[in-house]
Design an enzyme around this catalytic site. Structure first.
Site, PDB file in Angstrom:
ATOM      1  N   LYS A   1      -5.774  -0.074  -2.099  1.00 62.18           N
ATOM      2  CA  LYS A   1      -5.790   1.374  -2.319  1.00 62.18           C
ATOM      3  C   LYS A   1      -7.178   1.862  -2.697  1.00 62.18           C
ATOM      4  O   LYS A   1      -7.779   1.344  -3.642  1.00 62.18           O
ATOM      5  CB  LYS A   1      -4.793   1.721  -3.434  1.00 62.18           C
ATOM      6  CG  LYS A   1      -4.746   3.187  -3.831  1.00 62.18           C
ATOM      7  CD  LYS A   1      -3.875   4.002  -2.904  1.00 62.18           C
ATOM      8  CE  LYS A   1      -3.997   5.501  -3.134  1.00 62.18           C
ATOM      9  NZ  LYS A   1      -3.001   6.042  -4.046  1.00 62.18           N
TER      10      LYS A   1
ATOM     11  N   HIS B   1       5.120   5.434  -1.828  1.00 64.77           N
ATOM     12  CA  HIS B   1       4.003   5.785  -2.733  1.00 64.77           C
ATOM     13  C   HIS B   1       4.610   6.148  -4.076  1.00 64.77           C
ATOM     14  O   HIS B   1       5.178   7.229  -4.243  1.00 64.77           O
ATOM     15  CB  HIS B   1       3.202   6.959  -2.169  1.00 64.77           C
ATOM     16  CG  HIS B   1       1.990   7.298  -3.006  1.00 64.77           C
ATOM     17  ND1 HIS B   1       0.766   7.553  -2.438  1.00 64.77           N
ATOM     18  CD2 HIS B   1       1.810   7.416  -4.343  1.00 64.77           C
ATOM     19  CE1 HIS B   1      -0.111   7.818  -3.399  1.00 64.77           C
ATOM     20  NE2 HIS B   1       0.506   7.750  -4.568  1.00 64.77           N
TER      21      HIS B   1
ATOM     22  N   HIS C   1       4.421   5.622  -8.583  1.00 65.48           N
ATOM     23  CA  HIS C   1       3.769   5.153  -9.818  1.00 65.48           C
ATOM     24  C   HIS C   1       4.861   4.844 -10.834  1.00 65.48           C
ATOM     25  O   HIS C   1       5.664   5.720 -11.158  1.00 65.48           O
ATOM     26  CB  HIS C   1       2.838   6.225 -10.384  1.00 65.48           C
ATOM     27  CG  HIS C   1       1.742   6.605  -9.435  1.00 65.48           C
ATOM     28  ND1 HIS C   1       0.499   6.023  -9.451  1.00 65.48           N
ATOM     29  CD2 HIS C   1       1.721   7.488  -8.400  1.00 65.48           C
ATOM     30  CE1 HIS C   1      -0.251   6.547  -8.486  1.00 65.48           C
ATOM     31  NE2 HIS C   1       0.476   7.436  -7.830  1.00 65.48           N
TER      32      HIS C   1
ATOM     33  N   ASN D   1      -2.982   1.953  -9.941  1.00 68.32           N
ATOM     34  CA  ASN D   1      -3.932   2.578 -10.887  1.00 68.32           C
ATOM     35  C   ASN D   1      -3.399   2.558 -12.310  1.00 68.32           C
ATOM     36  O   ASN D   1      -3.343   3.562 -12.995  1.00 68.32           O
ATOM     37  CB  ASN D   1      -4.293   4.014 -10.452  1.00 68.32           C
ATOM     38  CG  ASN D   1      -3.089   4.916 -10.308  1.00 68.32           C
ATOM     39  OD1 ASN D   1      -1.977   4.459 -10.035  1.00 68.32           O
ATOM     40  ND2 ASN D   1      -3.289   6.216 -10.495  1.00 68.32           N
TER      41      ASN D   1
ATOM     42  N   HIS E   1      -6.402   7.774  -1.208  1.00 69.19           N
ATOM     43  CA  HIS E   1      -6.254   9.069  -1.869  1.00 69.19           C
ATOM     44  C   HIS E   1      -7.425   9.900  -1.364  1.00 69.19           C
ATOM     45  O   HIS E   1      -8.537   9.805  -1.878  1.00 69.19           O
ATOM     46  CB  HIS E   1      -6.299   8.902  -3.404  1.00 69.19           C
ATOM     47  CG  HIS E   1      -6.170  10.201  -4.140  1.00 69.19           C
ATOM     48  ND1 HIS E   1      -5.164  10.446  -5.058  1.00 69.19           N
ATOM     49  CD2 HIS E   1      -6.889  11.349  -4.083  1.00 69.19           C
ATOM     50  CE1 HIS E   1      -5.279  11.679  -5.528  1.00 69.19           C
ATOM     51  NE2 HIS E   1      -6.332  12.249  -4.956  1.00 69.19           N
TER      52      HIS E   1
ATOM     53  N   ALA F   1      -2.781  14.851 -14.290  1.00 66.61           N
ATOM     54  CA  ALA F   1      -2.246  15.151 -12.955  1.00 66.61           C
ATOM     55  C   ALA F   1      -1.143  14.165 -12.601  1.00 66.61           C
ATOM     56  O   ALA F   1      -1.307  12.961 -12.737  1.00 66.61           O
ATOM     57  CB  ALA F   1      -3.369  15.067 -11.922  1.00 66.61           C
TER      58      ALA F   1
HETATM   59 ZN   LIG Z   1      -0.313   8.603  -6.258  1.00 64.99          ZN
END
Ligand SMILES: [Zn+2]
Length: 334
Positions: free
Chosen positions: A95, A13, A15, A41, A132, A256
């Site tokens: 996702k 996981h 980013h 994302n 999520h 975040a």
């Molecule tokens: Zn994440």
């Protein structure tokens, strides 16, 4: 000097962002991980085969030797036919972000019923649903617990769908996972294993530790540590490393995400050593997740040395987890 050699880990996981900074983040991951499951994302989101393959190519060009495992984002109104196309293009997961749950999730899903036919296609294709699991309208500390009802319904309605509950953060989720069938698993991050709300905001506010789901109570941290260090067969590592530019974390409105990959393995080694579970670290970071996804285990190794080093204050314009701290394990340069 004491060393610890592991099968090269996977970060399931991750980013990596886009643009000029992406390469530096990808190379940082490549120092510790053979593969990373890159979350979709981005802006615009990864949601079609061409966009996904382009992103994969860009990442792997920037970080030779690192394999980008790919994901696509589930969006309201998506054609279920996309699932077979994404699978053919190599996507490992679809996702699900509840709308508004985290960074770039405004276009997410308000109820799984919105994408029922897409989930049915994923079940049919044997593709993994990654979630999520936070209910964005619940109070912030209750968002994960509040989402468990939706999870129960998804598991009931799609009994063969493989599911990963991402970045579990509370004891109730660990108990919930126990009640789930064997094709439901979870990822756990470094920061949820190490920190609580008191670390985040008990003293001065630590913006670089602010992430979704937020780190929680000591009881929650302890439940995660106990589950992972006892060798839970359905919990595996996903850093959820999510770098943000320093200015946006330290400004008036802090996004975040915690940039955790640079110090991930040293921090995990310290924790597992403290728990007397160093012999279980390899399963958590290198085996359980790969087996859940049906991936071959990595053939290379990673060596950690028991040697003090100080985590850099900034990498690629972002402040990593434990910046400026001295850690007792370090990743040996290969
Ligand atoms: Zn994440």
């Amino acid at each position: 000097m004491k060393t610890l050699t592991l099968r090269k880990p996977d970060d399931l996981h991750l980013h990596l962002r886009q643009g000029d900074v992406m390469g530096e983040y990808a190379r940082e991951s490549a120092r510790s991980f053979a593969r990373g499951l890159v979350m979709p994302n981005t802006l615009p989101p990864v949601c079609d085969p061409a966009g996904m393959l382009k992103y994969k190519k860009e990442i792997e060009k920037e970080a030779p030797g690192f394999e980008a495992l790919m994901a696509f984002k589930l969006l309201p109104g998506m054609d279920p036919g996309i699932v077979a196309e994404m699978k053919k293009a190599g996507a490992l997961i679809g996702k699900l972000y509840p709308a508004g749950a985290t960074t770039n999730a405004e276009d997410g899903i308000s109820s799984y019923r919105q994408i029922r036919d897409v989930l049915a296609a994923m079940e049919e294709e044997g593709m993994v649903l990654s979630i999520h699991g936070e209910h964005p309208e619940a109070p912030v500390l209750e968002r994960e617990i509040s989402y468990l009802k939706e999870l129960k319904d998804i598991i009931r309605d799609f009994p063969k769908l493989k599911i990963v509950l991402e970045h579990l953060s509370c004891s109730e989720s660990i108990a919930f996972l126990e009640s789930c069938p064997g094709h439901v698993a979870g990822t756990v991050t470094t920061h949820h294993l190490l920190y609580t709300l008191d670390d985040l905001m008990g003293g001065a506010l630590k913006p670089h530790l602010f992430c979704k789901p937020v780190v929680k109570r000591e009881e929650d941290r302890k439940a995660l540590v106990d589950a992972v260090c006892s060798g839970h067969p359905r919990l595996f590592y996903g850093s959820d490393s999510a770098p943000h530019p320093r200015a946006s974390k330290e400004g008036g409105s802090c996004g975040a995400g915690a940039f955790t990959s640079p110090a991930a393995l040293p921090l995990l080694a310290e924790l597992f050593e403290k728990e007397g579970a160093l012999d279980r670290l390899e399963d958590f970071v290198s085996r359980i997740g790969a087996e859940f996804y049906g991936l071959p285990l990595n053939s290379g190794t990673l060596t950690l040395k028991k040697e003090n080093w100080t985590v850099p204050g900034e990498i690629g314009g972002a402040v990593p987890l434990a910046a400026g701290e001295t850690l007792s394990w370090r990743v040996a340069e290969s």
